[in-house]
Design a protein around this motif. Structure first.
Motif, PDB file in Angstrom:
ATOM      1  N   ALA A 163       0.307  -6.920 -16.240  1.00  0.00           N
ATOM      2  CA  ALA A 163      -0.018  -6.257 -14.975  1.00  0.00           C
ATOM      3  C   ALA A 163      -1.390  -5.603 -15.006  1.00  0.00           C
ATOM      4  CB  ALA A 163       1.053  -5.216 -14.652  1.00  0.00           C
ATOM      5  N   PHE A 164      -1.799  -5.093 -16.168  1.00  0.00           N
ATOM      6  CA  PHE A 164      -3.046  -4.335 -16.247  1.00  0.00           C
ATOM      7  C   PHE A 164      -4.015  -4.924 -17.269  1.00  0.00           C
ATOM      8  CE2 PHE A 164       0.325  -1.307 -14.979  1.00  0.00           C
ATOM      9  CZ  PHE A 164      -0.130  -1.050 -13.694  1.00  0.00           C
ATOM     10  N   SER A 165      -3.945  -6.232 -17.446  1.00  0.00           N
ATOM     11  CA  SER A 165      -4.825  -6.879 -18.420  1.00  0.00           C
ATOM     12  C   SER A 165      -6.189  -7.221 -17.840  1.00  0.00           C
ATOM     13  CB  SER A 165      -4.166  -8.157 -18.953  1.00  0.00           C
ATOM     14  OG  SER A 165      -3.972  -9.093 -17.893  1.00  0.00           O
ATOM     15  N   ARG A 166      -6.318  -7.194 -16.499  1.00  0.00           N
ATOM     16  CA  ARG A 166      -7.565  -7.595 -15.852  1.00  0.00           C
ATOM     17  C   ARG A 166      -8.243  -6.389 -15.200  1.00  0.00           C
ATOM     18  NH1 ARG A 166      -3.775 -11.422 -15.506  1.00  0.00           N
ATOM     19  NH2 ARG A 166      -2.754 -10.370 -13.765  1.00  0.00           N
ATOM     20  N   PRO A 167      -9.569  -6.402 -15.120  1.00  0.00           N
ATOM     21  CA  PRO A 167     -10.301  -5.253 -14.572  1.00  0.00           C
ATOM     22  C   PRO A 167      -9.967  -4.936 -13.121  1.00  0.00           C
ATOM     23  CG  PRO A 167     -11.788  -6.672 -15.812  1.00  0.00           C
ATOM     24  CD  PRO A 167     -10.501  -7.415 -15.686  1.00  0.00           C
ATOM     25  N   LEU A 168      -9.656  -5.962 -12.315  1.00  0.00           N
ATOM     26  CA  LEU A 168      -9.282  -5.724 -10.924  1.00  0.00           C
ATOM     27  C   LEU A 168      -7.760  -5.723 -10.832  1.00  0.00           C
ATOM     28  CD1 LEU A 168     -11.837  -7.894  -8.900  1.00  0.00           C
ATOM     29  CD2 LEU A 168     -12.082  -5.584  -9.840  1.00  0.00           C
ATOM     30  N   LEU A 190       0.013  -2.904  -7.342  1.00  0.00           N
ATOM     31  CA  LEU A 190       0.170  -2.029  -8.504  1.00  0.00           C
ATOM     32  C   LEU A 190      -0.877  -0.923  -8.560  1.00  0.00           C
ATOM     33  CD1 LEU A 190       0.782  -4.824 -11.174  1.00  0.00           C
ATOM     34  CD2 LEU A 190       2.502  -3.275 -10.233  1.00  0.00           C
ATOM     35  N   ARG A 191      -1.960  -1.095  -7.802  1.00  0.00           N
ATOM     36  CA  ARG A 191      -3.079  -0.156  -7.902  1.00  0.00           C
ATOM     37  C   ARG A 191      -2.696   1.251  -7.461  1.00  0.00           C
ATOM     38  NH1 ARG A 191      -7.028  -2.934  -4.959  1.00  0.00           N
ATOM     39  NH2 ARG A 191      -6.555  -1.609  -3.180  1.00  0.00           N
ATOM     40  N   GLY A 192      -1.785   1.354  -6.476  1.00  0.00           N
ATOM     41  CA  GLY A 192      -1.351   2.671  -6.028  1.00  0.00           C
ATOM     42  C   GLY A 192      -0.671   3.456  -7.133  1.00  0.00           C
ATOM     43  N   LEU A 193       0.190   2.790  -7.901  1.00  0.00           N
ATOM     44  CA  LEU A 193       0.845   3.453  -9.027  1.00  0.00           C
ATOM     45  C   LEU A 193      -0.171   3.899 -10.062  1.00  0.00           C
ATOM     46  CD1 LEU A 193       4.011   1.247  -9.638  1.00  0.00           C
ATOM     47  CD2 LEU A 193       3.965   3.627  -8.897  1.00  0.00           C
ATOM     48  N   TRP A 194      -1.146   3.039 -10.331  1.00  0.00           N
ATOM     49  CA  TRP A 194      -2.183   3.395 -11.305  1.00  0.00           C
ATOM     50  C   TRP A 194      -2.911   4.665 -10.858  1.00  0.00           C
ATOM     51  CZ3 TRP A 194      -3.106   1.443 -16.053  1.00  0.00           C
ATOM     52  CH2 TRP A 194      -4.302   1.803 -16.684  1.00  0.00           C
ATOM     53  N   CYS A 195      -3.247   4.740  -9.574  1.00  0.00           N
ATOM     54  CA  CYS A 195      -3.958   5.913  -9.058  1.00  0.00           C
ATOM     55  C   CYS A 195      -3.092   7.169  -9.143  1.00  0.00           C
ATOM     56  CB  CYS A 195      -4.398   5.668  -7.619  1.00  0.00           C
ATOM     57  SG  CYS A 195      -5.735   4.464  -7.460  1.00  0.00           S
ATOM     58  N   GLU A 196      -1.818   7.046  -8.809  1.00  0.00           N
ATOM     59  CA  GLU A 196      -0.930   8.204  -8.893  1.00  0.00           C
ATOM     60  C   GLU A 196      -0.892   8.771 -10.302  1.00  0.00           C
ATOM     61  OE1 GLU A 196       2.967   7.393  -7.359  1.00  0.00           O
ATOM     62  OE2 GLU A 196       2.162   6.398  -5.570  1.00  0.00           O
ATOM     63  N   PHE A 197      -0.798   7.890 -11.284  1.00  0.00           N
ATOM     64  CA  PHE A 197      -0.673   8.385 -12.651  1.00  0.00           C
ATOM     65  C   PHE A 197      -2.016   8.785 -13.248  1.00  0.00           C
ATOM     66  CE2 PHE A 197       3.507   6.693 -12.059  1.00  0.00           C
ATOM     67  CZ  PHE A 197       4.289   7.590 -12.775  1.00  0.00           C
ATOM     68  N   MET A 198      -3.123   8.253 -12.741  1.00  0.00           N
ATOM     69  CA  MET A 198      -4.433   8.788 -13.111  1.00  0.00           C
ATOM     70  C   MET A 198      -4.518  10.256 -12.713  1.00  0.00           C
ATOM     71  SD  MET A 198      -7.668   6.265 -12.474  1.00  0.00           S
ATOM     72  CE  MET A 198      -7.367   6.044 -10.719  1.00  0.00           C
ATOM     73  N   VAL A 210      -0.943  10.204  -2.256  1.00  0.00           N
ATOM     74  CA  VAL A 210      -2.075   9.496  -2.856  1.00  0.00           C
ATOM     75  C   VAL A 210      -2.313   8.198  -2.093  1.00  0.00           C
ATOM     76  CG1 VAL A 210      -2.977   8.423  -4.949  1.00  0.00           C
ATOM     77  CG2 VAL A 210      -1.549  10.489  -5.111  1.00  0.00           C
ATOM     78  N   LYS A 211      -3.552   8.000  -1.656  1.00  0.00           N
ATOM     79  CA  LYS A 211      -3.962   6.754  -1.007  1.00  0.00           C
ATOM     80  C   LYS A 211      -5.083   6.138  -1.833  1.00  0.00           C
ATOM     81  CE  LYS A 211      -1.523   7.576   2.828  1.00  0.00           C
ATOM     82  NZ  LYS A 211      -0.444   6.687   3.323  1.00  0.00           N
ATOM     83  N   PHE A 226       8.991   7.888  -7.316  1.00  0.00           N
ATOM     84  CA  PHE A 226      10.108   7.053  -7.740  1.00  0.00           C
ATOM     85  C   PHE A 226      11.439   7.574  -7.210  1.00  0.00           C
ATOM     86  CE2 PHE A 226       7.107   5.977 -11.287  1.00  0.00           C
ATOM     87  CZ  PHE A 226       6.944   4.649 -10.928  1.00  0.00           C
ATOM     88  N   SER A 227      11.460   8.830  -6.759  1.00  0.00           N
ATOM     89  CA  SER A 227      12.681   9.412  -6.189  1.00  0.00           C
ATOM     90  C   SER A 227      12.751   9.223  -4.676  1.00  0.00           C
ATOM     91  CB  SER A 227      12.742  10.911  -6.527  1.00  0.00           C
ATOM     92  OG  SER A 227      12.738  11.116  -7.921  1.00  0.00           O
ATOM     93  N   TRP A 228      11.853   8.422  -4.127  1.00  0.00           N
ATOM     94  CA  TRP A 228      11.802   8.136  -2.695  1.00  0.00           C
ATOM     95  C   TRP A 228      11.486   9.386  -1.879  1.00  0.00           C
ATOM     96  CZ3 TRP A 228      12.587   3.439   0.060  1.00  0.00           C
ATOM     97  CH2 TRP A 228      12.780   2.326  -0.769  1.00  0.00           C
ATOM     98  N   TYR A 229      10.758  10.321  -2.490  1.00  0.00           N
ATOM     99  CA  TYR A 229      10.256  11.450  -1.714  1.00  0.00           C
ATOM    100  C   TYR A 229       9.175  10.939  -0.760  1.00  0.00           C
ATOM    101  CZ  TYR A 229      12.376  15.277  -4.430  1.00  0.00           C
ATOM    102  OH  TYR A 229      13.244  16.163  -5.003  1.00  0.00           O
ATOM    103  N   PRO A 230       8.922  11.650   0.334  1.00  0.00           N
ATOM    104  CA  PRO A 230       7.824  11.257   1.221  1.00  0.00           C
ATOM    105  C   PRO A 230       6.450  11.500   0.594  1.00  0.00           C
ATOM    106  CG  PRO A 230       9.440  12.613   2.380  1.00  0.00           C
ATOM    107  CD  PRO A 230       9.749  12.713   0.924  1.00  0.00           C
ATOM    108  N   TRP A 231       6.389  12.307  -0.454  1.00  0.00           N
ATOM    109  CA  TRP A 231       5.128  12.566  -1.147  1.00  0.00           C
ATOM    110  C   TRP A 231       5.205  11.982  -2.553  1.00  0.00           C
ATOM    111  CZ3 TRP A 231       8.526  16.154   0.777  1.00  0.00           C
ATOM    112  CH2 TRP A 231       9.261  16.922  -0.134  1.00  0.00           C
ATOM    113  N   ASP A 232       4.033  11.772  -3.165  1.00  0.00           N
ATOM    114  CA  ASP A 232       3.953  11.045  -4.434  1.00  0.00           C
ATOM    115  C   ASP A 232       3.936  11.956  -5.655  1.00  0.00           C
ATOM    116  OD1 ASP A 232       3.614   8.454  -3.117  1.00  0.00           O
ATOM    117  OD2 ASP A 232       1.626   9.205  -2.569  1.00  0.00           O
TER     118      ASP A 232
END
Length: 266
Positions: free
Chosen positions: A66-71, A76-84, A122-123, A98-104
């Motif tokens: 999933a994350f082997s390429r630079p782009l 999946l990019r939204g999840l990456w940004c949330e955890f950054m 997060v957008k 992951f708990s289906w809250y309206p916020w991330d």
């Protein structure tokens, strides 16, 4: 599982028109991890004989692919940004998407309200997309801040967690923009290549004007549908239609103190 034949196994591909006959003699250790490829006129088919699948092996496979390429693929990019962002803010910041809250993301006790609790949506947007890197086409970044009703399931699944009946359902939007357009240097996995715009949606420093707020409320009331106001990096920086200019911060400046200061409180 012990293979037949006293610790040795035979894997065969049936012979016939358009088929290739294969024969392997394996010991028990090799048998446990064997995949036999059978070539046919229709293509390739993989027959799994036996394999030890573990949680760790699946995790490694997922992240490696999933994350082997630079782009990063935009699914999946939204999840990456949330955890950054969560990693930058530290252990006080919890992931709630992951708990289906309206916020991330959430800072503080979920049973409290602002300012003790800060809810973050997060957008993300990127100039380069994984599907158009071959032709070099660029994407014009655009973010939507959506006014909506509280999800019908929220009271049922999360009793005791305060949430307004309608609204942006967060206290702060963090808009993540990856502005790099050079395919040779762009790496969306690199936190240092991202810009982060912090947009509070209430209080004296609200990034949403009163006119936008009234329009969103009226549209939802009259149509029952979500309504969105939009932002672009260029207009965020310059400030238009009564909005204050907003400069992005880098990942190293993304702290809880910085977020609290955005609201005008610490």
């Amino acid at each position: 599982m012990r293979p037949p034949g006293g610790g040795r196994a035979h894997a065969r591909a049936a012979s016939g028109p358009g088929k290739k006959r294969l024969r392997h003699t394996l010991n028990a250790s090799e048998y446990n991890n064997l995949f036999v490829e059978i070539s046919t006129a229709k293509g390739h088919t993989w027959h799994k004989m036996a394999r030890n699948i573990t949680t760790e092996s699946v995790k490694m496979r997922f992240f490696a692919e999933a994350f082997s390429r630079p782009l990063i693929d935009n699914t999946l990019r939204g999840l990456w940004c949330e955890f950054m962002i969560a990693e930058a803010l530290g252990p006080e910041c919890a992931s709630t998407g992951f708990s289906w809250y309206p916020w991330d993301l959430q800072i503080g006790d979920g049973r409290t309200t602002f300012p003790e609790r800060i809810r973050i949506q997060v957008k993300n947007s990127a100039s380069l997309q994984s599907w158009n890197q071959a032709n070099g086409q660029k994407t014009d970044p655009l973010f939507s801040l959506t006014w909506r009703k509280k999800p019908y399931y929220f009271e049922r699944d999360d009793p005791g967690i305060p949430c307004e009946t309608e609204g942006f359902l967060c206290d702060l939007f963090i808009l993540c923009h990856h502005p790099v357009t050079d395919i040779g240097t762009a790496d969306q996995r690199d936190p240092g290549q991202w810009d982060f715009y912090l947009l509070p949606v209430h209080g004296p420093n609200s990034a949403v004007t009163q006119a936008e707020l009234q329009w969103a409320q009226q549209k939802l009331r009259e149509t029952g549908r979500n309504s969105s106001t939009q932002r672009r990096p260029s207009t965020l920086r310059s400030g238009i239609r009564g909005r204050q200019p907003c400069e992005p911060v880098g990942i190293s400046d993304l702290t809880i103190d910085r977020i609290r200061a955005t609201f005008g409180t610490r």
